[in-house]
Design a protein around this motif. Structure first.
Motif, mmCIF file in Angstrom:
data_model
loop_
_atom_site.group_PDB
_atom_site.id
_atom_site.type_symbol
_atom_site.label_atom_id
_atom_site.label_comp_id
_atom_site.label_asym_id
_atom_site.label_seq_id
_atom_site.Cartn_x
_atom_site.Cartn_y
_atom_site.Cartn_z
ATOM 1 N N ARG A 83 -24.888 84.201 -26.869
ATOM 2 C CA ARG A 83 -25.123 83.111 -25.927
ATOM 3 C C ARG A 83 -24.406 81.839 -26.365
ATOM 4 O O ARG A 83 -23.812 81.130 -25.550
ATOM 5 N N ASP B 228 -20.742 82.162 -25.711
ATOM 6 C CA ASP B 228 -20.529 82.157 -24.267
ATOM 7 C C ASP B 228 -20.590 80.735 -23.710
ATOM 8 O O ASP B 228 -19.841 80.382 -22.782
ATOM 9 N N ASP C 21 -17.738 78.909 -21.669
ATOM 10 C CA ASP C 21 -17.996 78.256 -20.383
ATOM 11 C C ASP C 21 -17.500 76.811 -20.389
ATOM 12 O O ASP C 21 -16.913 76.340 -19.398
ATOM 13 N N ARG D 78 -15.499 87.897 -29.318
ATOM 14 C CA ARG D 78 -16.201 87.713 -28.038
ATOM 15 C C ARG D 78 -15.577 86.565 -27.241
ATOM 16 O O ARG D 78 -15.385 86.676 -26.025
ATOM 17 N N TYR D 79 -15.262 85.480 -27.929
ATOM 18 C CA TYR D 79 -14.618 84.345 -27.250
ATOM 19 C C TYR D 79 -13.282 84.777 -26.645
ATOM 20 O O TYR D 79 -12.963 84.426 -25.511
ATOM 21 N N ARG E 219 -13.861 86.790 -23.570
ATOM 22 C CA ARG E 219 -14.386 85.993 -22.459
ATOM 23 C C ARG E 219 -13.322 85.108 -21.826
ATOM 24 O O ARG E 219 -13.343 84.881 -20.612
#
Length: 338
Positions: free
Chosen positions: A126, A129, A133, A272-273, A276
């Motif tokens: 999270r 993320d 964002d 993960r970044y 994304r």
């Protein structure tokens, strides 16, 4: 408390037109001072610059207030911005008020007995993320198209933090000039500019337990438009801390929280970044080295203010011991990765 360093509650109450106020200084802040204030019915959070030795542009209340106001309608969780006061005659410094948000800033392992390995994994995901964002927000869409100067951002950052180091320099710091010169001589080309936080880490987010989540990202004093990998590199530094340097002793950078079972590794955060955002993170080594340099300068600035008797809060007497270990980690990253 009714008598707080850096905050005249009676003067604040008069300015706000409220009844008597009480307040408390939040533990853990090491730069701008943060307080909870209440009139007995409602409560707010107040932010103001430190008490002394304020470096130019480093503690700009209007910038913090502007960015959290702009991000209010996005998927990035921020506190509600209530009031900006730039008139220094009220409490002796500019300040702003924002909503008090639920959750806690997780700075120490002792705060996390409730956190399962599965929750730690979810919280790690999270957090990264939220960073993805933030970097995906179009600055013009939220009125922040003029919030910074992305062209030449990294070179200016190295120069800026070098100047802040010189402004706070009061003792010998082995290796720090070598690290600065190494960074200045190897500045990479930046990807697409983005709104960046400037100090993105786990304990600058408020974590809620039920449901598990992040209610707000705090401490936007260094936010600007620039290279998003600067945020990712600094997050990597905060995640790893000084664990690789046995001379560093107890690590105040991570507090040990991110080494609890279930937390993603720093490399997994980067993966993960990357997935994304689609950003090329292959050159992240420079940003990690810069993150260590930046953090060393911040820590040294805090040490300088503490040694001058111009700051308040717990733990400042020990923080200065970590400047040189941070430099060593930065040099190791620079020579390994660049």
């Amino acid at each position: 408390m009714t008598d707080l360093p850096g905050l005249d509650l009676a003067a604040l109450a008069t300015h706000l037109g409220t009844g008597p106020l009480t307040g408390e200084l939040f533990r853990g802040g090491r730069s701008n001072l943060t307080y909870r204030v209440s009139d007995g019915t409602d409560s707010w959070v107040l932010r103001r610059p430190p008490l002394g030795h304020v470096l130019a542009t480093a503690h700009d209340m209007a910038r913090e207030f502007r960015v959290i106001s702009a991000l209010a309608g996005t998927t990035v969780p921020v506190p509600g911005a209530r009031l900006l006061v730039e008139d220094t005659s009220v409490i002796g410094a500019p300040f702003y008020l924002m909503d008090e948000m639920p959750g806690a800033a997780l700075r120490e392992r002792s705060q996390c007995p409730w956190l399962t390995a599965e929750q730690a994994t979810a919280l790690s995901a999270r957090l990264v993320d939220v960073l993805a964002d933030l970097h995906s927000v179009d600055p013009a869409s939220v009125g922040l198209q003029d919030f910074g100067r992305p062209e030449g951002f990294l070179a200016r950052q190295v120069t800026r933090w070098g100047k802040q180091l010189d402004a706070s320099r009061s003792r010998d710091l082995p290796g720090i000039d070598e690290l600065r010169d190494k960074l200045a001589g190897t500045v990479p080309d930046s990807p697409r500019p983005a709104i960046i936080h400037g100090d993105f880490r786990l304990d600058n987010a408020l974590v809620t337990r039920d449901p598990l989540g992040i209610s707000a990202v705090l401490d936007w004093e260094m936010a600007t438009l620039g290279d998003p990998l600067a945020d990712l590199g600094l997050l990597y530094v905060y995640w790893e801390g000084l664990g690789a340097d046995p001379r560093a002793g107890s690590d105040p950078i991570t507090g040990g929280v991110t080494s609890l079972p279930g937390f993603l590794t720093a490399d997994e955060l980067v993966a993960r970044y990357t997935a994304r955002t689609g950003t090329d993170t292959s050159g992240l080594g420079w940003y990690i080295a810069f993150g260590y340099f930046k953090l060393a300068v911040i820590v040294e600035g805090i040490h300088f203010r503490f040694a001058s008797g111009k700051t308040v809060g717990a733990g400042f007497d020990k923080l200065g011991a970590f400047t040189v270990p941070l430099v060593r980690q930065g040099l190791a990253a620079a020579h390994k990765e660049l």
